[in-house]
Design a protein around this motif. Structure first.
Motif, PDB file in Angstrom:
ATOM      1  N   ASP A   1       6.432   4.365  -1.590  1.00  0.00           N
ATOM      2  CA  ASP A   1       6.655   2.919  -1.521  1.00  0.00           C
ATOM      3  C   ASP A   1       5.374   2.122  -1.703  1.00  0.00           C
ATOM      4  O   ASP A   1       5.350   0.915  -1.427  1.00  0.00           O
ATOM      5  CB  ASP A   1       7.300   2.551  -0.165  1.00  0.00           C
ATOM      6  CG  ASP A   1       8.657   3.205   0.005  1.00  0.00           C
ATOM      7  OD1 ASP A   1       9.379   3.305  -1.000  1.00  0.00           O
ATOM      8  OD2 ASP A   1       8.983   3.626   1.141  1.00  0.00           O
ATOM      9  N   GLY A   2       4.326   2.760  -2.117  1.00  0.00           N
ATOM     10  CA  GLY A   2       3.062   2.071  -2.309  1.00  0.00           C
ATOM     11  C   GLY A   2       2.054   2.439  -1.228  1.00  0.00           C
ATOM     12  O   GLY A   2       2.230   3.370  -0.453  1.00  0.00           O
ATOM     13  N   TRP A   3       0.960   1.652  -1.172  1.00  0.00           N
ATOM     14  CA  TRP A   3      -0.108   1.940  -0.217  1.00  0.00           C
ATOM     15  C   TRP A   3       0.317   1.595   1.207  1.00  0.00           C
ATOM     16  O   TRP A   3       0.849   0.524   1.462  1.00  0.00           O
ATOM     17  CB  TRP A   3      -1.368   1.143  -0.572  1.00  0.00           C
ATOM     18  CG  TRP A   3      -2.076   1.651  -1.788  1.00  0.00           C
ATOM     19  CD1 TRP A   3      -2.027   1.114  -3.038  1.00  0.00           C
ATOM     20  CD2 TRP A   3      -2.907   2.824  -1.866  1.00  0.00           C
ATOM     21  NE1 TRP A   3      -2.795   1.860  -3.896  1.00  0.00           N
ATOM     22  CE2 TRP A   3      -3.342   2.909  -3.210  1.00  0.00           C
ATOM     23  CE3 TRP A   3      -3.319   3.768  -0.946  1.00  0.00           C
ATOM     24  CZ2 TRP A   3      -4.181   3.938  -3.643  1.00  0.00           C
ATOM     25  CZ3 TRP A   3      -4.148   4.788  -1.381  1.00  0.00           C
ATOM     26  CH2 TRP A   3      -4.577   4.873  -2.716  1.00  0.00           C
ATOM     27  N   LYS A   4       0.091   2.524   2.127  1.00  0.00           N
ATOM     28  CA  LYS A   4       0.309   2.301   3.552  1.00  0.00           C
ATOM     29  C   LYS A   4      -0.991   2.567   4.283  1.00  0.00           C
ATOM     30  O   LYS A   4      -1.862   3.298   3.796  1.00  0.00           O
ATOM     31  CB  LYS A   4       1.402   3.240   4.091  1.00  0.00           C
ATOM     32  CG  LYS A   4       2.766   3.107   3.373  1.00  0.00           C
ATOM     33  CD  LYS A   4       3.427   1.776   3.651  1.00  0.00           C
ATOM     34  CE  LYS A   4       4.785   1.693   3.000  1.00  0.00           C
ATOM     35  NZ  LYS A   4       5.458   0.385   3.262  1.00  0.00           N
ATOM     36  N   SER A   5      -1.118   1.973   5.449  1.00  0.00           N
ATOM     37  CA  SER A   5      -2.379   2.096   6.172  1.00  0.00           C
ATOM     38  C   SER A   5      -2.120   2.511   7.624  1.00  0.00           C
ATOM     39  O   SER A   5      -1.043   2.263   8.189  1.00  0.00           O
ATOM     40  CB  SER A   5      -3.143   0.769   6.170  1.00  0.00           C
ATOM     41  OG  SER A   5      -3.368   0.299   4.859  1.00  0.00           O
ATOM     42  N   PHE A   6      -3.115   3.134   8.232  1.00  0.00           N
ATOM     43  CA  PHE A   6      -3.097   3.298   9.674  1.00  0.00           C
ATOM     44  C   PHE A   6      -4.500   3.001  10.207  1.00  0.00           C
ATOM     45  O   PHE A   6      -5.507   3.299   9.570  1.00  0.00           O
ATOM     46  CB  PHE A   6      -2.612   4.695  10.101  1.00  0.00           C
ATOM     47  CG  PHE A   6      -3.373   5.851   9.548  1.00  0.00           C
ATOM     48  CD1 PHE A   6      -4.495   6.363  10.195  1.00  0.00           C
ATOM     49  CD2 PHE A   6      -2.932   6.469   8.377  1.00  0.00           C
ATOM     50  CE1 PHE A   6      -5.166   7.450   9.688  1.00  0.00           C
ATOM     51  CE2 PHE A   6      -3.617   7.550   7.873  1.00  0.00           C
ATOM     52  CZ  PHE A   6      -4.745   8.063   8.522  1.00  0.00           C
TER      53      PHE A   6
ATOM     54  N   LYS B   1      -9.608   0.783   7.523  1.00  0.00           N
ATOM     55  CA  LYS B   1      -8.399   1.575   7.721  1.00  0.00           C
ATOM     56  C   LYS B   1      -8.361   2.722   6.711  1.00  0.00           C
ATOM     57  O   LYS B   1      -8.938   2.632   5.636  1.00  0.00           O
ATOM     58  CB  LYS B   1      -7.138   0.710   7.524  1.00  0.00           C
ATOM     59  CG  LYS B   1      -6.979  -0.433   8.507  1.00  0.00           C
ATOM     60  CD  LYS B   1      -5.729  -1.240   8.175  1.00  0.00           C
ATOM     61  CE  LYS B   1      -5.554  -2.397   9.166  1.00  0.00           C
ATOM     62  NZ  LYS B   1      -4.330  -3.202   8.843  1.00  0.00           N
TER      63      LYS B   1
ATOM     64  N   MET C   1      -1.391   6.583  -0.310  1.00  0.00           N
ATOM     65  CA  MET C   1      -0.406   6.218  -1.320  1.00  0.00           C
ATOM     66  C   MET C   1       0.901   6.950  -1.020  1.00  0.00           C
ATOM     67  O   MET C   1       0.944   8.181  -0.947  1.00  0.00           O
ATOM     68  CB  MET C   1      -0.902   6.584  -2.726  1.00  0.00           C
ATOM     69  CG  MET C   1       0.145   6.402  -3.814  1.00  0.00           C
ATOM     70  SD  MET C   1       0.808   4.693  -3.951  1.00  0.00           S
ATOM     71  CE  MET C   1      -0.559   3.875  -4.771  1.00  0.00           C
ATOM     72  N   THR C   2       1.954   6.190  -0.827  1.00  0.00           N
ATOM     73  CA  THR C   2       3.276   6.755  -0.553  1.00  0.00           C
ATOM     74  C   THR C   2       4.214   6.397  -1.704  1.00  0.00           C
ATOM     75  O   THR C   2       3.831   5.704  -2.649  1.00  0.00           O
ATOM     76  CB  THR C   2       3.854   6.204   0.756  1.00  0.00           C
ATOM     77  OG1 THR C   2       4.156   4.804   0.578  1.00  0.00           O
ATOM     78  CG2 THR C   2       2.870   6.369   1.905  1.00  0.00           C
TER      79      THR C   2
ATOM     80  N   ARG D   1      -6.105   4.471   4.135  1.00  0.00           N
ATOM     81  CA  ARG D   1      -4.940   4.100   3.351  1.00  0.00           C
ATOM     82  C   ARG D   1      -4.396   5.329   2.608  1.00  0.00           C
ATOM     83  O   ARG D   1      -5.149   6.175   2.137  1.00  0.00           O
ATOM     84  CB  ARG D   1      -5.277   2.995   2.355  1.00  0.00           C
ATOM     85  CG  ARG D   1      -5.945   1.778   3.015  1.00  0.00           C
ATOM     86  CD  ARG D   1      -5.810   0.547   2.155  1.00  0.00           C
ATOM     87  NE  ARG D   1      -4.445   0.024   2.192  1.00  0.00           N
ATOM     88  CZ  ARG D   1      -3.992  -0.924   1.362  1.00  0.00           C
ATOM     89  NH1 ARG D   1      -4.793  -1.432   0.447  1.00  0.00           N
ATOM     90  NH2 ARG D   1      -2.763  -1.357   1.444  1.00  0.00           N
TER      91      ARG D   1
END
Length: 244
Positions: free
Chosen positions: A236-241, A229, A233-234, A231
């Protein structure tokens, strides 16, 4: 009677020749002595210079004086960013500079060096009409920070200063990467960093002095080879798609 006249004429002629010869000899002696004196003087001046050390060093210094009244200091293309009370006037070479090694700029004494943390402008290349310049600068806000930009000082191109674009990778339209002050266009595929785990912190914040903290900045992206994926860094922390 004729013989007497001939003898007088011969005597007079011989006397003149002797006088001329004497004068010529005296002049030659003086010239020779003058040349000797000049030779001795030149030799003394040459011997006073450590010529062997100079040639061994192979260093030729070219410099200009500091002149606040230099005519070109009135031109924004020259005075902008310089202190004319400290900066020597420009050395101009009407021709191409060519080196079989490299051209090195040392000391950080270029334009704006008095306002940079460590350095200054190390290269400037002007457009044909001299309204915009390509600038390479070093150490503006950090010892290790270099910048490349296309720039035009206020009053030269427009009333306000103006930034342009820098194209990297190609000089053809819609190829390579175009970078401006506020936008970047990629006309080529962009490969993200491949990692097996998310970075927890920036291990060396000095690598980028714009990072006020050692944490990973928001907006950081990488491709996680374990999760397969991308990833991000937002706040709110790491997000993935998921990559389809």
């Amino acid at each position: 009677m004729k013989n007497k006249n001939v003898k007088v004429l011969l005597s007079t002629t011989i006397g003149l020749l002797v006088v001329l010869t004497t004068i010529t000899t005296i002049l030659l002696i003086k010239v020779i002595r003058l040349e000797d004196n000049i030779g001795i003087k030149v030799k003394t001046e040459v011997d006073s210079v450590d010529l062997d050390a100079y040639l061994e060093d192979k260093y030729v210094k070219v410099s200009k004086e500091v002149d606040p009244d230099w005519e070109k200091w009135k031109d924004v293309r020259y005075y902008y960013g310089f202190d004319s009370n400290e900066q020597p006037v420009f050395n101009t070479v009407n021709g191409v500079l060519e080196s079989d090694t490299m051209i090195s700029v040392r000391g950080g004494k270029g334009r704006w060096n008095n306002r940079f943390v460590s350095g200054g402008h190390v290269f400037e290349g002007w457009s044909g009409n001299e309204l915009s310049r390509l600038t390479l600068m070093m150490g503006k806000f950090h010892e290790t920070f270099a910048c490349i930009q296309t720039y035009s000082p206020a009053g030269l191109y427009e009333q306000e200063r103006r930034f342009g674009w820098v194209k990297i990778g190609s000089d053809e339209k819609k190829k390579g990467v175009d970078i401006s002050q506020g936008w970047t266009n990629f006309y080529t595929p962009l490969t993200l960093q491949r990692r097996s785990a998310a970075p927890k912190r920036v291990t060396d914040s000095d690598l980028n002095p714009q990072l006020s903290k050692a944490k990973v900045p928001v907006g950081t992206m990488y491709y996680d080879i374990t999760l397969e994926k991308v990833r991000v860094m937002t706040a709110d922390g790491w997000k993935s798609f998921v990559v389809e």
